[in-house]
Design a protein around this motif. Structure first.
Motif, PDB file in Angstrom:
ATOM      1  N   ARG A 207      29.004-105.613  12.969  1.00 44.44           N
ATOM      2  CA  ARG A 207      28.359-106.884  13.245  1.00 44.44           C
ATOM      3  C   ARG A 207      28.336-107.732  11.981  1.00 44.44           C
ATOM      4  O   ARG A 207      27.722-107.369  10.978  1.00 44.44           O
ATOM      5  CB  ARG A 207      26.931-106.640  13.720  1.00 44.44           C
ATOM      6  CG  ARG A 207      26.195-107.891  14.180  1.00 44.44           C
ATOM      7  CD  ARG A 207      24.743-107.603  14.466  1.00 44.44           C
ATOM      8  NE  ARG A 207      23.954-107.429  13.247  1.00 44.44           N
ATOM      9  CZ  ARG A 207      23.345-106.310  12.910  1.00 44.44           C
ATOM     10  NH1 ARG A 207      23.446-105.238  13.664  1.00 44.44           N
ATOM     11  NH2 ARG A 207      22.641-106.237  11.797  1.00 44.44           N
ATOM     12  N   ASP A 208      29.001-108.854  12.036  1.00 42.67           N
ATOM     13  CA  ASP A 208      29.025-109.770  10.895  1.00 42.67           C
ATOM     14  C   ASP A 208      28.018-110.884  11.127  1.00 42.67           C
ATOM     15  O   ASP A 208      27.869-111.378  12.247  1.00 42.67           O
ATOM     16  CB  ASP A 208      30.429-110.358  10.717  1.00 42.67           C
ATOM     17  CG  ASP A 208      30.636-110.951   9.336  1.00 42.67           C
ATOM     18  OD1 ASP A 208      29.693-110.855   8.518  1.00 42.67           O
ATOM     19  OD2 ASP A 208      31.721-111.486   9.081  1.00 42.67           O
ATOM     20  N   GLY A 209      27.307-111.245  10.078  1.00 43.79           N
ATOM     21  CA  GLY A 209      26.339-112.324  10.204  1.00 43.79           C
ATOM     22  C   GLY A 209      24.965-111.818  10.591  1.00 43.79           C
ATOM     23  O   GLY A 209      24.764-110.615  10.838  1.00 43.79           O
ATOM     24  N   LEU A 244      27.619-105.428   8.799  1.00 44.52           N
ATOM     25  CA  LEU A 244      28.756-105.504   7.888  1.00 44.52           C
ATOM     26  C   LEU A 244      28.269-106.038   6.541  1.00 44.52           C
ATOM     27  O   LEU A 244      28.444-107.207   6.200  1.00 44.52           O
ATOM     28  CB  LEU A 244      29.827-106.422   8.487  1.00 44.52           C
ATOM     29  CG  LEU A 244      31.221-106.386   7.855  1.00 44.52           C
ATOM     30  CD1 LEU A 244      31.813-104.987   7.891  1.00 44.52           C
ATOM     31  CD2 LEU A 244      32.142-107.366   8.582  1.00 44.52           C
ATOM     32  N   ASN A 245      27.636-105.147   5.757  1.00 44.18           N
ATOM     33  CA  ASN A 245      27.141-105.552   4.446  1.00 44.18           C
ATOM     34  C   ASN A 245      28.219-105.347   3.384  1.00 44.18           C
ATOM     35  O   ASN A 245      29.338-104.903   3.687  1.00 44.18           O
ATOM     36  CB  ASN A 245      25.863-104.785   4.099  1.00 44.18           C
ATOM     37  CG  ASN A 245      26.056-103.270   4.164  1.00 44.18           C
ATOM     38  OD1 ASN A 245      27.137-102.761   3.866  1.00 44.18           O
ATOM     39  ND2 ASN A 245      25.013-102.559   4.569  1.00 44.18           N
ATOM     40  N   ARG A 249      31.837-103.419   3.648  1.00 44.63           N
ATOM     41  CA  ARG A 249      33.083-104.157   3.404  1.00 44.63           C
ATOM     42  C   ARG A 249      33.949-103.447   2.374  1.00 44.63           C
ATOM     43  O   ARG A 249      35.171-103.326   2.540  1.00 44.63           O
ATOM     44  CB  ARG A 249      32.765-105.576   2.919  1.00 44.63           C
ATOM     45  CG  ARG A 249      32.152-106.480   3.962  1.00 44.63           C
ATOM     46  CD  ARG A 249      31.883-107.857   3.363  1.00 44.63           C
ATOM     47  NE  ARG A 249      31.013-108.657   4.201  1.00 44.63           N
ATOM     48  CZ  ARG A 249      31.417-109.374   5.231  1.00 44.63           C
ATOM     49  NH1 ARG A 249      32.702-109.390   5.561  1.00 44.63           N
ATOM     50  NH2 ARG A 249      30.562-110.089   5.952  1.00 44.63           N
TER      51      ARG A 249
END
Length: 359
Positions: A207-209, A244-245, A249
């Motif tokens: 999950r991005d954001g 997605l920290n 990454r």
């Protein structure tokens, strides 16, 4: 049992969900030790947090929500989360005089007389008008079974026994599981291990954001739908995806989080797939999650044909005297807080029990 102590509510478990429930019982006018009792089988305050591995520092914890009525402030992000949360929970118990009894093992909950429940424990028995069950999942680690598992000559362990990356130095490690624990283990172990391999049943979803309120409600609704149907709950994390920290990454860029599909069998020296691929391993680390610890409720016959317990809000449909807090949609720190309040509100609507006849 004629010597059973009488209370209005028994709370089983003193993690986030149990302490939240006890707080709301006090606010509703129930007296600790007189009208309700909190029973906890753990040796100290902190719920399951006290058993987390030392390298899981407070700064790595995702979404720890404060207990109602008392913020967690000035926590050092470099300290182990087990220490930070344990001290916070202990201070919370003192602040609100919750009088948690520990260590107490709840063995069984059964039907009693006069419309009450009998709670049998290692410290005696209580008869109660209502039960708030907040036992969580830590005591039921889930171990999948695969062909050849018993032949593996290396070490197998579950997240529940993970103590940190040092014990994997120089070893070839297979990490099984696509949740937050699996990724955390991999990122810690990879720098010291001889090799790491990540396998999951389904491709991980990152999950991005920001995870906003609308997304949170949607995720909880999916879990809630299952428990309303009497199916075993999915974890909230399974429908939210993995954050997605920066560490994740980097793990993706370095190949540490290069996921493989689930293997088909375990061999004496590793794991293998049907197509002939094989990975040598010294350790298999099962980061495969936990199941709700509800065995003590078995005498009440609450399970549905689907294998779960049908719940509306926190109330068990088959027995409205029983509330499951921290189960299904409330199995998050913020969800547990809200569920504790809801359970106490519903308990206040129960009809009063008739006087107990003394034999």
């Amino acid at each position: 049992m004629n010597d059973a102590r009488e209370v209005e509510v028994v709370v089983v478990g003193a993690g986030q969900a149990g302490l939240s429930s006890a707080y709301h019982l006090r606010r509703a006018g129930y007296g600790p030790g007189r009208d309700f009792v909190v029973l906890d089988h753990s040796p100290a305050a902190g719920g399951a947090w006290q058993f987390r591995w030392p390298s899981l520092t407070y700064g790595k914890v995702h979404g720890m929500h404060a207990l109602p009525g008392m913020e967690l402030t000035d926590a050092d992000p470099a300290r182990p989360s087990s220490e930070v949360v344990g001290e916070y929970f202990a201070a919370y118990e003192r602040r609100f005089d919750l009088r948690v009894r520990r260590p107490v093992d709840v063995r069984a909950v059964r039907e009693s007389t006069g419309g009450r429940l009998l709670v049998d424990t290692s410290a005696g028995a209580w008869r109660t008008r209502a039960l708030i069950n907040a036992t969580g999942t830590w005591d039921r680690p889930f171990w999948p079974r695969y062909p050849g598992q018993e032949t593996f000559r290396g070490r197998q362990l579950h997240t529940a026994r993970y103590a940190g990356p040092e014990e994997f130095a120089g070893l070839r490690v297979v990490v099984v599981g696509g949740g937050a624990s699996g990724t955390q283990h991999l990122l810690e172990i990879a720098p010291v291990a001889a090799a790491t391999t990540w396998v999951t049943r389904r491709p991980p979803v990152f999950r991005d954001g920001p995870f906003d309120e609308n997304a949170g409600r949607s995720a909880v609704a999916l879990v809630d739908e299952r428990v309303r149907l009497g199916l075993p709950p999915m974890s909230v994390v399974s429908v939210t995806g993995l954050p997605l920290n920066e560490a994740v990454r980097q793990g993706l860029a370095d190949g540490v989080l290069d996921r493989r599909p689930m293997f088909d069998r375990i061999t004496p020296d590793g794991v293998e797939w049907k197509d002939g691929r094989h990975v040598d391993a010294d350790v298999i680390l099962w980061a495969t999650g936990f199941r709700a610890a509800l065995g003590h409720l078995a005498p009440l016959g609450l399970r549905e044909p689907g294998g779960g317990i049908r719940v509306e809000g926190t109330r068990v449909v088959a027995d409205p005297r029983v509330h499951l807090v921290g189960y299904g949609p409330s199995a998050s720190t913020v969800g547990a807080n809200r569920a504790g309040r809801a359970a106490v509100r519903d308990i206040g609507r129960l009809p009063a029990s008739p006087p107990t006849a003394v034999a």
